[in-house]
Design an enzyme around this catalytic site. Structure first.
Site, mmCIF file in Angstrom:
data_model
loop_
_atom_site.group_PDB
_atom_site.id
_atom_site.type_symbol
_atom_site.label_atom_id
_atom_site.label_comp_id
_atom_site.label_asym_id
_atom_site.label_seq_id
_atom_site.Cartn_x
_atom_site.Cartn_y
_atom_site.Cartn_z
ATOM 1 N N LEU A 199 -11.296 1.648 38.552
ATOM 2 C CA LEU A 199 -12.085 2.183 39.934
ATOM 3 C C LEU A 199 -11.859 0.806 39.672
ATOM 4 O O LEU A 199 -13.554 0.658 38.819
ATOM 5 C CB LEU A 199 -12.357 3.138 40.111
ATOM 6 C CG LEU A 199 -11.672 4.318 40.391
ATOM 7 C CD1 LEU A 199 -12.631 5.364 40.421
ATOM 8 C CD2 LEU A 199 -10.902 4.279 41.425
ATOM 9 N N ASP A 223 -24.999 -3.789 36.388
ATOM 10 C CA ASP A 223 -25.095 -5.249 35.532
ATOM 11 C C ASP A 223 -26.043 -6.074 36.935
ATOM 12 O O ASP A 223 -26.246 -7.353 37.143
ATOM 13 C CB ASP A 223 -23.273 -5.700 36.277
ATOM 14 C CG ASP A 223 -23.107 -5.956 37.536
ATOM 15 O OD1 ASP A 223 -23.640 -5.249 38.140
ATOM 16 O OD2 ASP A 223 -22.291 -6.719 37.015
ATOM 17 N N LEU A 259 -20.470 -0.250 45.229
ATOM 18 C CA LEU A 259 -21.622 0.772 45.830
ATOM 19 C C LEU A 259 -22.532 0.503 45.039
ATOM 20 O O LEU A 259 -22.763 0.012 43.262
ATOM 21 C CB LEU A 259 -21.054 1.902 44.553
ATOM 22 C CG LEU A 259 -20.023 3.096 45.954
ATOM 23 C CD1 LEU A 259 -19.467 3.947 45.518
ATOM 24 C CD2 LEU A 259 -20.734 3.242 47.045
HETATM 25 C C1 LIG Z 1 -22.496 -1.482 39.028
HETATM 26 S S1 LIG Z 1 -20.511 -1.287 39.149
HETATM 27 C C2 LIG Z 1 -20.285 -2.605 38.094
HETATM 28 C C3 LIG Z 1 -19.866 -4.030 39.008
HETATM 29 C C4 LIG Z 1 -19.072 -4.915 38.010
HETATM 30 N N1 LIG Z 1 -19.724 -6.285 37.605
HETATM 31 C C5 LIG Z 1 -17.741 -4.817 37.790
HETATM 32 O O1 LIG Z 1 -17.384 -5.364 37.688
HETATM 33 O O2 LIG Z 1 -17.061 -3.361 37.626
HETATM 34 C C6 LIG Z 1 -20.384 0.066 37.829
HETATM 35 C C7 LIG Z 1 -18.857 0.617 37.823
HETATM 36 O O3 LIG Z 1 -18.676 1.562 39.670
HETATM 37 C C8 LIG Z 1 -17.282 1.893 39.760
HETATM 38 N N2 LIG Z 1 -17.135 1.346 41.576
HETATM 39 C C9 LIG Z 1 -18.223 0.449 42.765
HETATM 40 N N3 LIG Z 1 -18.165 0.477 43.411
HETATM 41 C C10 LIG Z 1 -16.807 0.358 43.685
HETATM 42 C C11 LIG Z 1 -15.289 0.845 44.555
HETATM 43 N N4 LIG Z 1 -15.839 -0.014 45.735
HETATM 44 N N5 LIG Z 1 -14.315 0.745 44.217
HETATM 45 C C12 LIG Z 1 -14.316 1.426 43.052
HETATM 46 N N6 LIG Z 1 -15.147 1.333 41.587
HETATM 47 C C13 LIG Z 1 -16.557 1.269 42.575
HETATM 48 C C14 LIG Z 1 -16.994 0.360 39.532
HETATM 49 O O4 LIG Z 1 -16.401 1.213 38.167
HETATM 50 C C15 LIG Z 1 -17.629 -0.547 38.855
HETATM 51 O O5 LIG Z 1 -17.320 -0.792 36.868
#
Ligand SMILES: C[S@@+](CC[C@H](N)C(=O)[O-])C[C@H]1O[C@@H](n2cnc3c(N)ncnc32)[C@H](O)[C@@H]1O
Length: 299
Positions: A199, A223, A259
């Site tokens: 995801l 991050d 998110l």
């Molecule tokens: C803070 S985010 C990390 C972002 C990071 N820069 C990346 O490359 O994934 C943490 C995790 O939340 C999930 N996530 C956040 N938003 C998402 C979305 N719109 N669709 C799917 N997964 C999401 C992803 O698995 C992501 O790796």
């Protein structure tokens, strides 16, 4: 006539309270009381100023005193009874639940076959402050899943480094966690490639439905947008499926559609963290036909 006269004499020496007692007694008792009281009355008085007290009254006072003295004892007995009952109830619940979590006894918990993995392989990319945030999010996910009516098969993979140290430093309670697989291995060593779906918000694929036979991976990465596209690139390099959550209609997103900790789903007032969102609220915000199958009721 004599009785009446005697009664009159005695009434003269009685307080109004005693008169009330007198009026409530039966004929036989009254007779006995009268003679007792007369005896009392005939005794020489040491101090004539003090009102004479009947035997019956003395008996009553003695009993009252005894009742007062045993107050603590009665309290103690009540407490013991309460404890015993509580213990009995607990034993009853435990025997009903075959040793499972007692809170779940009254509900029909049906475990989902869907696997949900938090990929903790980004340990080196985070400073301690963010590791702590990740730790908190994992704790919340764990708690959510334990409470869920249809808990997913929950995994933490690549568990080690700073995250493990932080979890150890914070009381080491995680070693007793149930219904979770905490593994030092990378998810690709544990799950078949074709079952994996990463995801990630950077994926061009929008998730259309949840597949119970799949293992959905969430990046355990806090991050602050410093590593944009990181998980998408990794998933593509490993050659595994990837998808973004269809959040647009349900959650007010920023332009990047990643998110954040306090995003609110439109259809309910519930702040969700990134990981929580995936584990507990994801099916609701995605509004899939089986949405309620997965998530617990949201207050
Ligand atoms: C803070 S985010 C990390 C972002 C990071 N820069 C990346 O490359 O994934 C943490 C995790 O939340 C999930 N996530 C956040 N938003 C998402 C979305 N719109 N669709 C799917 N997964 C999401 C992803 O698995 C992501 O790796």
């Amino acid at each position: 006539m004599t009785g009446l006269f005697k009664g009159f004499q005695i009434q003269q020496t009685m307080s109004s309270e005693m008169l009330l007692d007198f009026s409530e007694t039966s004929g036989a008792e009254r007779k006995q009381d009268l003679s007792e009281d007369q005896e009392e009355k005939q005794k020489p008085r040491v101090n004539e100023g003090i009102e004479p007290v009947s035997k019956r009254r003395m008996k009553k006072l003695r009993k009252q005193k005894q009742w007062e003295e045993q107050r603590e004892l009665r309290k103690q007995k009540r407490k013991e009874k309460h404890k015993r009952k509580k213990l009995e109830r607990q034993c009853q619940l435990e025997s009903n639940s075959d040793g499972n979590d007692r809170k779940r006894v009254r509900r029909q918990v049906v475990h989902s076959t869907l696997r949900l993995i938090i990929d903790c392989s980004f340990d080196d990319l985070m400073v301690l402050k963010d590791i702590k945030k990740l730790h908190k999010q994992i704790q919340r996910c764990y708690a959510e899943n334990r409470r869920a009516l249809h808990p997913v098969q929950f995994y933490l993979t690549s568990h080690g480094g700073q995250l493990k140290k932080n979890m150890d430093d914070n009381d080491k309670g995680w070693v007793n966690w149930k219904d979770i697989h905490i593994k030092p291995e990378h998810y690709s060593e544990l799950i078949k490639k074709e079952d994996l779906v990463y995801l990630t918000s950077d994926s061009p694929n929008v998730l259309q439905e949840l597949d119970e036979s799949k293992a959905y991976v969430i990046g355990g990465l806090v991050d602050h947008n410093h590593h944009k596209g990181f998980t998408y690139k990794q998933a593509s390099d490993y050659g595994i499926d990837h998808a973004q959550l269809p959040l647009g209609n349900f959650v007010k997103m920023n332009s990047r559609k990643v998110l954040a900790v306090n995003h609110e789903a439109d259809n309910h007032k519930h702040s969700v963290s990134i990981l929580e969102c995936c584990i507990g609220v994801l099916p609701t915000i995605c509004s899939f036909h089986f949405q309620l199958e997965y998530c617990k009721e949201i207050p």
